[in-house]
Design a protein around this motif. Structure first.
Motif, PDB file in Angstrom:
ATOM      1  N   UNK A  35      -3.735  32.182  21.104  1.00 17.13           N
ATOM      2  CA  UNK A  35      -4.833  32.528  22.014  1.00 17.13           C
ATOM      3  C   UNK A  35      -4.366  33.529  23.067  1.00 17.13           C
ATOM      4  N   UNK A  36      -3.157  33.335  23.592  1.00 17.75           N
ATOM      5  CA  UNK A  36      -2.619  34.268  24.577  1.00 17.75           C
ATOM      6  C   UNK A  36      -2.401  35.639  23.940  1.00 17.75           C
ATOM      7  N   UNK A  37      -1.893  35.659  22.716  1.00 17.86           N
ATOM      8  CA  UNK A  37      -1.706  36.923  22.001  1.00 17.86           C
ATOM      9  C   UNK A  37      -3.048  37.636  21.835  1.00 17.86           C
ATOM     10  N   UNK A  38      -4.088  36.894  21.509  1.00 20.62           N
ATOM     11  CA  UNK A  38      -5.413  37.503  21.346  1.00 20.62           C
ATOM     12  C   UNK A  38      -5.924  38.079  22.670  1.00 20.62           C
ATOM     13  N   UNK A  39      -5.652  37.374  23.772  1.00 18.79           N
ATOM     14  CA  UNK A  39      -6.026  37.913  25.082  1.00 18.79           C
ATOM     15  C   UNK A  39      -5.274  39.216  25.351  1.00 18.79           C
ATOM     16  N   UNK A  40      -3.964  39.219  25.055  1.00 23.51           N
ATOM     17  CA  UNK A  40      -3.176  40.449  25.234  1.00 23.51           C
ATOM     18  C   UNK A  40      -3.768  41.592  24.416  1.00 23.51           C
ATOM     19  N   UNK A 170     -10.135  27.569  21.701  1.00 24.10           N
ATOM     20  CA  UNK A 170     -11.606  27.581  21.670  1.00 24.10           C
ATOM     21  C   UNK A 170     -12.177  28.367  22.845  1.00 24.10           C
ATOM     22  N   UNK A 171     -11.557  28.213  24.005  1.00 28.78           N
ATOM     23  CA  UNK A 171     -11.996  29.009  25.156  1.00 28.78           C
ATOM     24  C   UNK A 171     -11.902  30.493  24.832  1.00 28.78           C
ATOM     25  N   UNK A 172     -10.751  30.929  24.315  1.00 32.48           N
ATOM     26  CA  UNK A 172     -10.539  32.351  24.029  1.00 32.48           C
ATOM     27  C   UNK A 172     -11.526  32.830  22.969  1.00 32.48           C
ATOM     28  N   UNK A 173     -11.794  32.019  21.935  1.00 30.06           N
ATOM     29  CA  UNK A 173     -12.808  32.374  20.927  1.00 30.06           C
ATOM     30  C   UNK A 173     -14.123  32.735  21.606  1.00 30.06           C
ATOM     31  N   UNK A 174     -14.600  31.824  22.443  1.00 24.22           N
ATOM     32  CA  UNK A 174     -15.891  32.010  23.094  1.00 24.22           C
ATOM     33  C   UNK A 174     -15.839  33.151  24.111  1.00 24.22           C
ATOM     34  N   UNK A 175     -14.781  33.196  24.894  1.00 20.45           N
ATOM     35  CA  UNK A 175     -14.649  34.196  25.945  1.00 20.45           C
ATOM     36  C   UNK A 175     -14.642  35.611  25.378  1.00 20.45           C
ATOM     37  N   UNK A 176     -13.838  35.835  24.354  1.00 21.67           N
ATOM     38  CA  UNK A 176     -13.748  37.186  23.780  1.00 21.67           C
ATOM     39  C   UNK A 176     -15.027  37.545  23.021  1.00 21.67           C
ATOM     40  N   UNK A 177     -15.656  36.578  22.382  1.00 16.77           N
ATOM     41  CA  UNK A 177     -16.923  36.844  21.696  1.00 16.77           C
ATOM     42  C   UNK A 177     -18.000  37.257  22.699  1.00 16.77           C
ATOM     43  N   UNK A 178     -18.086  36.534  23.812  1.00 13.39           N
ATOM     44  CA  UNK A 178     -19.098  36.857  24.833  1.00 13.39           C
ATOM     45  C   UNK A 178     -18.781  38.162  25.553  1.00 13.39           C
ATOM     46  N   UNK A 179     -17.496  38.478  25.684  1.00 13.72           N
ATOM     47  CA  UNK A 179     -17.109  39.732  26.314  1.00 13.72           C
ATOM     48  C   UNK A 179     -17.563  40.913  25.472  1.00 13.72           C
ATOM     49  N   UNK A 180     -17.490  40.743  24.154  1.00 13.82           N
ATOM     50  CA  UNK A 180     -17.874  41.831  23.251  1.00 13.82           C
ATOM     51  C   UNK A 180     -19.368  42.025  23.122  1.00 13.82           C
ATOM     52  N   UNK A 181     -20.123  41.059  23.611  1.00  9.23           N
ATOM     53  CA  UNK A 181     -21.513  41.362  23.589  1.00  9.23           C
ATOM     54  C   UNK A 181     -22.437  40.311  23.201  1.00  9.23           C
TER      55      UNK A 181
END
Length: 181
Positions: A35-40, A170-181
Motif C-alpha cells: 500500500x505504501x509503494x502504491x502511494x509512492x 483497503x484505505x489506499x484502494x479507496x483513497x487512490x480510486x477516489x483521487x482519480x475521479x
C-alpha cells in the motif's frame, strides 16, 4: 507535493499490548508495504508519526527503534517504495511533552520537515489519539480496524465523520480510486 501521514504500530506493522520491543517483533501487516509503494507511485510523500513510549518505559532503546525503522525502509526499498520521514515521541504519558499524540507536536514536526501545510492532509491511524492529533492540525483523519482500530470503533467516541477501513491496503484502494475521479 502530495503528503500522507501514517501511524506505525497497528497501521503498518502488527501491534501488541506488550509493545513492539525488537526488530524480530516488527512484522508488517499483510498488504501494508504494498500500500505504501502504491502511494509512492501515485506521487505521495509518506511520513510516519508514532508514539514510542516503550523507550521511556525502558522496554527498548532508541538504537533498537532505529533498527526497526531501518527494517521498514529495507523492506519497502525491496519493493520500490519508501517513507520520506519517520518522527516519534519517546516520552511516556506522564512526561508532559508536546509531541505525544493526541497532541499535535509530531504532526507539526512533519509539517516543518516536509515544508508542507497539514490542512486536509490524510492521516491514517488506529486509535482515537491519531484522530485527535490529525484534527488538531486541520488534517483529515482516517481509521483502520487493524491494531487498536476495532477497540477504538467499539468505544465509538470522537469518531464522528471518520471513515474506517479494514486495513491500510483497503484505505489506499479507496483513497487512490477516489483521487482519480
Amino acid at each position: 507535493m502530495k503528503l500522507i501521514i501514517l501511524d506505525r504500530d497497528g497501521v503498518i506493522n502488527y501491534d501488541s499490548d506488550d509493545y513492539i520491543k525488537s526488530v524480530d517483533e516488527f512484522v508488517p501487516i499483510p498488504g501494508s508495504l504494498e500500500a505504501i509503494v502504491r502511494l509512492n507511485r501515485a506521487g505521495y510523500h509518506v511520513y510516519v508519526a508514532t508514539n514510542q513510549s516503550g523507550i521511556a518505559r525502558g522496554y527498548y532503546d532508541e538504537a533498537t527503534l532505529q533498527q526497526m525503522h531501518d527494517k521498514l525502509r529495507e523492506l519497502l526499498a525491496a519493493q520500490g517504495g519508501r517513507v520520506d520521514g519517520i518522527v516519534y515521541c519517546p516520552h511516556g504519558p506522564e512526561d508532559q511533552c508536546d509531541c505525544r499524540k493526541p497532541l499535535p507536536g509530531l504532526l507539526e514536526r512533519i509539517a516543518h520537515l516536509s515544508d508542507h501545510p497539514l490542512e486536509n492532509v490524510p492521516v491514517v491511524g488506529d486509535s482515537l489519539r491519531d484522530i485527535e492529533s490529525a484534527r488538531a492540525v486541520g488534517a483529515t483523519p482516517y481509521l483502520v480496524r487493524t491494531g487498536k482500530g476495532e477497540r477504538t470503533l467499539a468505544k465509538g467516541e470522537g469518531l464522528e465523520g471518520v471513515p474506517a477501513y479494514a486495513d491500510l491496503a483497503r484505505f489506499v484502494d479507496d483513497f487512490l480510486t477516489n483521487e482519480d475521479g
